[in-house]
Design a protein around this motif. Structure first.
Motif, PDB file in Angstrom:
ATOM      1  N   LEU A  44     -46.955   8.448 -74.708  1.00 49.68           N
ATOM      2  CA  LEU A  44     -47.194   8.211 -76.126  1.00 49.68           C
ATOM      3  C   LEU A  44     -48.676   8.362 -76.461  1.00 49.68           C
ATOM      4  CD1 LEU A  44     -45.872   7.458 -78.796  1.00 49.68           C
ATOM      5  CD2 LEU A  44     -46.151   5.051 -78.203  1.00 49.68           C
ATOM      6  N   ASP A  45     -49.534   7.930 -75.554  1.00 47.99           N
ATOM      7  CA  ASP A  45     -50.982   8.121 -75.770  1.00 47.99           C
ATOM      8  C   ASP A  45     -51.322   9.602 -75.855  1.00 47.99           C
ATOM      9  OD1 ASP A  45     -51.513   5.420 -75.834  1.00 47.99           O
ATOM     10  OD2 ASP A  45     -52.186   5.294 -73.745  1.00 47.99           O
ATOM     11  N   TRP A  46     -50.795  10.401 -74.932  1.00 46.28           N
ATOM     12  CA  TRP A  46     -51.062  11.840 -74.960  1.00 46.28           C
ATOM     13  C   TRP A  46     -50.524  12.477 -76.237  1.00 46.28           C
ATOM     14  CZ3 TRP A  46     -48.973  12.561 -69.306  1.00 46.28           C
ATOM     15  CH2 TRP A  46     -49.967  12.166 -68.399  1.00 46.28           C
ATOM     16  N   TRP A  47     -49.311  12.081 -76.605  1.00 44.18           N
ATOM     17  CA  TRP A  47     -48.678  12.659 -77.801  1.00 44.18           C
ATOM     18  C   TRP A  47     -49.467  12.311 -79.055  1.00 44.18           C
ATOM     19  CZ3 TRP A  47     -46.412  10.588 -82.205  1.00 44.18           C
ATOM     20  CH2 TRP A  47     -45.587  11.443 -82.940  1.00 44.18           C
ATOM     21  N   ASP A  98     -52.419  14.314 -79.624  1.00 41.83           N
ATOM     22  CA  ASP A  98     -52.094  15.738 -79.802  1.00 41.83           C
ATOM     23  C   ASP A  98     -52.519  16.570 -78.589  1.00 41.83           C
ATOM     24  OD1 ASP A  98     -50.864  17.778 -81.155  1.00 41.83           O
ATOM     25  OD2 ASP A  98     -52.603  18.291 -82.393  1.00 41.83           O
ATOM     26  N   GLU A  99     -52.322  15.966 -77.404  1.00 42.65           N
ATOM     27  CA  GLU A  99     -52.580  16.684 -76.152  1.00 42.65           C
ATOM     28  C   GLU A  99     -51.308  17.404 -75.715  1.00 42.65           C
ATOM     29  OE1 GLU A  99     -55.462  16.834 -74.823  1.00 42.65           O
ATOM     30  OE2 GLU A  99     -56.582  14.973 -75.098  1.00 42.65           O
ATOM     31  N   LEU A 112     -44.440  18.548 -73.746  1.00 43.35           N
ATOM     32  CA  LEU A 112     -44.610  17.379 -74.600  1.00 43.35           C
ATOM     33  C   LEU A 112     -45.883  17.547 -75.412  1.00 43.35           C
ATOM     34  CD1 LEU A 112     -43.730  14.510 -75.475  1.00 43.35           C
ATOM     35  CD2 LEU A 112     -45.278  13.642 -73.709  1.00 43.35           C
ATOM     36  N   SER A 113     -45.708  17.626 -76.712  1.00 40.22           N
ATOM     37  CA  SER A 113     -46.823  17.687 -77.648  1.00 40.22           C
ATOM     38  C   SER A 113     -46.260  17.397 -79.029  1.00 40.22           C
ATOM     39  CB  SER A 113     -47.496  19.064 -77.616  1.00 40.22           C
ATOM     40  OG  SER A 113     -46.614  20.063 -78.119  1.00 40.22           O
ATOM     41  N   ARG A 114     -47.127  17.232 -79.992  1.00 45.08           N
ATOM     42  CA  ARG A 114     -46.647  17.020 -81.361  1.00 45.08           C
ATOM     43  C   ARG A 114     -45.872  18.224 -81.868  1.00 45.08           C
ATOM     44  NH1 ARG A 114     -48.225  12.906 -84.585  1.00 45.08           N
ATOM     45  NH2 ARG A 114     -49.748  11.418 -83.756  1.00 45.08           N
TER      46      ARG A 114
END
Length: 394
Positions: free
Chosen positions: A9-12, A15-16, A102-104
């Motif tokens: 969730l932090d990465w998402w 926007d990583e 996994l990304s936005r």
């Protein structure tokens, strides 16, 4: 995947770009069950595991590729494959892994899904966990309908979600209305059963069709470990239970002993007469066959009414164990029978609690208890593996 969600969730949110590899199917003595996950982060870091080390290197390389390209990839590793020994899968089993970006951009609804699974423990709050199924297209033959939907997600809440603001409708789409409808119906059933599954459909959701493989990954609320008796053994058991993923409650009628400071590993500490608390939790539907009740009080005025409630009112399959010597067990059993508990109900009582490990200290005793919990849950023999036959991973 649940344990990886906070970092994902932090990465998402930042926007990583990352990639998540999930085991979707296993054969024979595979080291991890379906649903096991490993993620490759934006800086090449790794969290989680799909094989306990056997094929991590090969999956890592796929994760780097998927994070870069944004295109999902399916892979299969088995000991009979030509490259099996190259990637180190020597356990004799086979695993199928699906690696998704996994990304936005790749998954706009991931934030909502993560908050639903994590509940209040998520970084920005969220709903109380109530059971949810993540349906992902992990195989599509490209023959129309969902053929081009590889990697698409559909989030399906379980029936009777206990979150008042939980939407009834699924979130997302697999690319075809008929497929969405069929998968939603199956996903609700999987949540109720508490198990994940790999299913195959036709491109428009035909259950007799082929070509579209969907992994239904169930995220059920964590099982509960109800520990009665605010003693040092309870503190050790709370630590061990937390390690195994239980939501731990310590309950005792004595407020001077039942304090959060004495049980920092417990999710909650309750001051109440044990039998009253357990009866209220059962009546509210908050205790299931996945849960465990451990009675450590050593006091008949607490033990007898509590065990009476546990042995007569808990759902079938709920683990019930109590601490004490064999003499204490015999005396306790006699009192329970006098109190109206059928002798047949006593057979479900694990007493003395735990496996014969020679435990002495509170921590050793906690290991003995959770070892029996695992064996009771899995139906295993609890014998040394060298004395058993068949797959060691169950």
């Amino acid at each position: 995947m649940r344990d990886l969600l906070p970092q994902l969730l932090d990465w998402w949110r930042a926007d990583e770009r990352a990639a998540v590899a999930t085991v979707v199917r296993t054969f024979r003595s595979a080291p991890r069950d379906p649903g096991a996950a490993m993620a490759v982060g934006p800086g090449g870091e790794v969290i989680g595991s799909v094989s306990g080390g056997c094929v991590e290197g090969a999956v890592y390389d796929l994760g780097l590729e998927v994070a870069e390209t944004g295109r999902p990839v399916a892979a299969r590793y088995g000991v009979t494959d030509d490259d099996a020994f190259d990637v180190g899968l020597t356990c004799g089993g086979t695993i199928e892994v699906f690696v998704a970006p996994l990304s936005r951009t790749a998954w706009p609804g991931f934030g909502s899904f993560a908050r639903r699974v994590l509940g209040p423990s998520s970084p920005d709050g969220g709903r109380v966990p109530s059971g949810v199924c993540l349906a992902t297209v992990v195989g599509a033959d490209g023959s129309g309908g969902a053929g081009g939907a590889l990697g698409r997600h559909l989030v399906v809440p379980g029936a009777g979600a206990d979150a008042p603001d939980a939407p009834d409708a699924p979130e997302g789409t697999l690319g075809d209305p008929g497929l969405d409808a069929a998968v939603t119906a199956d996903a609700v059933g999987q949540v109720a059963a508490g198990t994940s599954a790999l299913r195959e459909y036709g491109p428009h959701g035909e259950r007799t069709g082929t070509g579209t493989r969907v992994f239904l990954q169930v995220f059920a609320p964590p099982p509960r470990l109800l520990v009665f008796g605010a003693i040092d053994f309870a503190a050790a058991l709370a630590r061990a239970g937390r390690l195994l993923g239980y939501r731990v409650t310590v309950c005792d009628a004595r407020p001077v002993f039942a304090t959060p400071a004495r049980f920092p590993e417990a999710d909650e500490v309750v001051t109440e007469w044990p039998h009253r608390y357990l009866a209220a939790e059962i009546a509210a539907g908050r205790v299931s066959a996945r849960d465990a009740v451990c009675v450590l009080t050593h006091d008949a005025k607490f033990d007898v009414p509590l065990l009476h409630t546990a042995l007569t009112d808990l759902p079938a399959g709920t683990y019930v164990g109590t601490m004490g010597s064999r003499r204490a067990h015999a005396e306790r059993a006699a009192r329970l029978v006098e109190d109206g508990v059928p002798r047949s109900a006593l057979t479900r009582l694990h007493s003395p609690i735990g496996l014969d490990l020679g435990a002495r200290t509170p921590d050793e005793t906690a290991v003995s208890i959770v070892a029996e919990l695992i064996a009771a849950r899995s139906g295993a023999t609890a014998r040394p593996l060298r004395e058993t036959d068949g797959p060691i991973h169950g």
